[in-house]
Design a protein around this motif. Structure first.
Motif, PDB file in Angstrom:
ATOM      1  N   GLY A 162       0.759  -1.233   0.000  1.00 28.06           N
ATOM      2  CA  GLY A 162       0.000   0.000   0.000  1.00 28.06           C
ATOM      3  C   GLY A 162       0.795   1.291   0.000  1.00 28.06           C
ATOM      4  O   GLY A 162       1.987   1.320  -0.304  1.00 28.06           O
ATOM      5  N   PRO A 163       0.135   2.396   0.388  1.00 27.50           N
ATOM      6  CA  PRO A 163       0.706   3.733   0.229  1.00 27.50           C
ATOM      7  C   PRO A 163       1.889   4.043   1.126  1.00 27.50           C
ATOM      8  O   PRO A 163       2.686   4.934   0.805  1.00 27.50           O
ATOM      9  CB  PRO A 163      -0.476   4.661   0.555  1.00 27.50           C
ATOM     10  N   THR A 164       2.018   3.346   2.251  1.00 28.88           N
ATOM     11  CA  THR A 164       3.154   3.605   3.130  1.00 28.88           C
ATOM     12  C   THR A 164       4.310   2.642   2.897  1.00 28.88           C
ATOM     13  O   THR A 164       5.341   2.735   3.563  1.00 28.88           O
ATOM     14  CB  THR A 164       2.731   3.507   4.606  1.00 28.88           C
ATOM     15  N   ALA A 165       4.137   1.711   1.958  1.00 31.85           N
ATOM     16  CA  ALA A 165       5.170   0.701   1.713  1.00 31.85           C
ATOM     17  C   ALA A 165       5.519   0.655   0.220  1.00 31.85           C
ATOM     18  O   ALA A 165       6.129   1.573  -0.300  1.00 31.85           O
ATOM     19  CB  ALA A 165       4.724  -0.653   2.249  1.00 31.85           C
ATOM     20  N   LEU A 166       5.108  -0.394  -0.482  1.00 32.65           N
ATOM     21  CA  LEU A 166       5.505  -0.577  -1.885  1.00 32.65           C
ATOM     22  C   LEU A 166       5.172   0.628  -2.759  1.00 32.65           C
ATOM     23  O   LEU A 166       6.036   1.169  -3.456  1.00 32.65           O
ATOM     24  CB  LEU A 166       4.836  -1.835  -2.436  1.00 32.65           C
ATOM     25  N   ASP A 172       8.245   7.753  -4.181  1.00 38.08           N
ATOM     26  CA  ASP A 172       9.444   8.495  -3.792  1.00 38.08           C
ATOM     27  C   ASP A 172      10.617   8.209  -4.731  1.00 38.08           C
ATOM     28  O   ASP A 172      11.447   9.084  -4.991  1.00 38.08           O
ATOM     29  CB  ASP A 172       9.837   8.147  -2.357  1.00 38.08           C
ATOM     30  N   ASP A 173      10.680   6.974  -5.241  1.00 34.39           N
ATOM     31  CA  ASP A 173      11.735   6.621  -6.192  1.00 34.39           C
ATOM     32  C   ASP A 173      11.596   7.450  -7.471  1.00 34.39           C
ATOM     33  O   ASP A 173      12.581   7.969  -8.001  1.00 34.39           O
ATOM     34  CB  ASP A 173      11.656   5.127  -6.509  1.00 34.39           C
ATOM     35  N   HIS A 190      13.882   2.164  -0.355  1.00 29.83           N
ATOM     36  CA  HIS A 190      13.942   0.737  -0.668  1.00 29.83           C
ATOM     37  C   HIS A 190      13.510  -0.159   0.488  1.00 29.83           C
ATOM     38  O   HIS A 190      13.223  -1.341   0.268  1.00 29.83           O
ATOM     39  CB  HIS A 190      15.333   0.375  -1.176  1.00 29.83           C
ATOM     40  N   ARG A 191      13.438   0.367   1.701  1.00 30.79           N
ATOM     41  CA  ARG A 191      12.786  -0.409   2.759  1.00 30.79           C
ATOM     42  C   ARG A 191      11.316  -0.614   2.423  1.00 30.79           C
ATOM     43  O   ARG A 191      10.694  -1.565   2.892  1.00 30.79           O
ATOM     44  CB  ARG A 191      12.919   0.316   4.106  1.00 30.79           C
ATOM     45  N   ARG A 192      10.772   0.296   1.632  1.00 31.03           N
ATOM     46  CA  ARG A 192       9.364   0.193   1.240  1.00 31.03           C
ATOM     47  C   ARG A 192       9.232  -0.428  -0.151  1.00 31.03           C
ATOM     48  O   ARG A 192       8.529  -1.420  -0.324  1.00 31.03           O
ATOM     49  CB  ARG A 192       8.727   1.590   1.276  1.00 31.03           C
ATOM     50  N   ALA A 221      13.129  -8.822  11.134  1.00 28.23           N
ATOM     51  CA  ALA A 221      14.488  -8.277  11.068  1.00 28.23           C
ATOM     52  C   ALA A 221      15.266  -8.892   9.910  1.00 28.23           C
ATOM     53  O   ALA A 221      15.984  -8.194   9.177  1.00 28.23           O
ATOM     54  CB  ALA A 221      15.210  -8.534  12.392  1.00 28.23           C
ATOM     55  N   TYR A 222      15.136 -10.193   9.747  1.00 27.47           N
ATOM     56  CA  TYR A 222      15.786 -10.876   8.617  1.00 27.47           C
ATOM     57  C   TYR A 222      15.320 -10.272   7.300  1.00 27.47           C
ATOM     58  O   TYR A 222      16.121  -9.974   6.414  1.00 27.47           O
ATOM     59  CB  TYR A 222      15.451 -12.363   8.691  1.00 27.47           C
ATOM     60  N   GLY A 223      14.010 -10.065   7.157  1.00 26.04           N
ATOM     61  CA  GLY A 223      13.472  -9.522   5.915  1.00 26.04           C
ATOM     62  C   GLY A 223      13.942  -8.114   5.633  1.00 26.04           C
ATOM     63  O   GLY A 223      14.249  -7.769   4.475  1.00 26.04           O
ATOM     64  N   GLN A 224      14.018  -7.268   6.663  1.00 22.60           N
ATOM     65  CA  GLN A 224      14.481  -5.903   6.463  1.00 22.60           C
ATOM     66  C   GLN A 224      15.928  -5.873   5.988  1.00 22.60           C
ATOM     67  O   GLN A 224      16.278  -5.134   5.054  1.00 22.60           O
ATOM     68  CB  GLN A 224      14.331  -5.111   7.754  1.00 22.60           C
TER      69      GLN A 224
END
Length: 307
Positions: A162-166, A172-173, A190-192, A221-224
């Motif tokens: 959604g809007p705060t992630a992907l 922003d990219d 890129h965290r999003r 944590a692993y995923g981030q």
């Protein structure tokens, strides 16, 4: 940094103790994606073909594989997580279709094949992406037998897409093209844009695997860490790779004035940062003991990948 372009040769470099298991899981993912994307006569043939063209194109299937591996790490049969993995792959594919459009990154090659809009036109590509996004949540809601798990996975995937992630990361990219930026801004993008779906994959696997709070925190944590490492390697490959090995156009980041890790840090520092992130990702999984071996090996593969 060079690697064979075909999946079999690529996986020959992986740890032999996990190679057969990953191949088996990927084969099940491929079979399920094919079955789920048949649709009935109410789906126009051209729309179905556009969806299947992008969804079934040769890919690493990293995100659905992470769902299955996270479920496995929790000690639960990974096969019950296949619908969740496929739903996530559909969301990922929708994002690629839309990213490739002329209004976005304007690419004509993806996974070694013409992009969806090149074959089917821009309007049908948009519709194919829309349909994959919607169908992913239908599949997720009916594909898991536990209603509570299905609801939790829908929540994880919807937030990540959604809007705060992907989507926010992609926005922003685009806004950062041909603009000066810093490392904090790049990591925030890129965290999003990249990391959110990887974290969602692991957390969805944790939900299905009935992970406790400590295990869910470890998977997140692993995923981030893995997401940022994956993006750094992606940036490096865009600089050093070629169209044939990558399955997409090399050098597109520079052409589009993208903010990248090599552009900010240089090549050697980017390689070191990716290696550090992979080490940290591996460290995060130790709560699972030996059941984390496959996740740890996959993190090393992400660091070594060449496409």
């Amino acid at each position: 940094m060079s690697e064979p372009s075909n999946a079999t040769a690529t996986e020959s470099s992986l740890a032999s103790t996990h190679q057969d298991d990953w191949l088996r899981k990927r084969q099940r993912i491929e079979e399920a994606l094919d079955a789920y994307s048949q649709f009935d006569g109410d789906c126009p043939a051209v729309l179905r073909d556009a969806m299947r063209h992008s969804l079934l194109a040769p890919g690493k299937r990293l995100r659905p594989l992470l769902v299955l591996l996270a479920t496995d790490a929790c000690g639960v049969d990974w096969q019950i997580a296949i619908p969740a993995g496929c739903a996530l792959e559909m969301v990922h594919t929708y994002s690629l279709i839309h990213d490739d459009l002329p209004a976005m990154d304007d690419d004509d090659l993806r996974r070694g094949l013409p992009t969806c809009h090149k074959l089917f036109g821009e309007a049908m590509a948009i519709l194919a992406g829309d349909a994959l996004l919607a169908f992913a949540f239908e599949l997720l809601s009916r594909g898991l037998s536990d209603a509570g798990q299905a609801a939790a996975c829908v929540r994880e995937l919807a937030r990540a897409a959604g809007p705060t992630a992907l989507v926010g990361g992609q926005a922003d990219d685009l806004a950062a093209e041909f603009q000066a930026g810093d490392l904090q801004q790049l990591q925030h993008i890129h965290r999003r844009k990249t990391g959110a779906l990887l974290v969602a994959a692991l957390r969805m696997g944790g939900v299905i695997g009935r992970a406790n709070d400590e295990q869910m925190d470890a998977l997140g944590a692993y995923g981030q860490k893995l997401g940022l490492a994956f993006q750094i390697v992606d940036d490096l490959l865009d600089t050093q790779g070629n169209d044939r090995d990558l399955g997409k156009r090399a050098g597109k980041d520079q052409r589009h004035g993208k903010l990248t890790f090599p552009g900010l840090l240089g090549m050697e520092s980017s390689v070191r940062r990716a290696a550090t992130l992979v080490d940290e990702a591996i460290e995060a999984t130790k709560v699972f003991g030996e059941r984390a071996n496959a996740l740890q090996a996959l993190a090393r593969y992400v660091l070594e990948r060449r496409h």
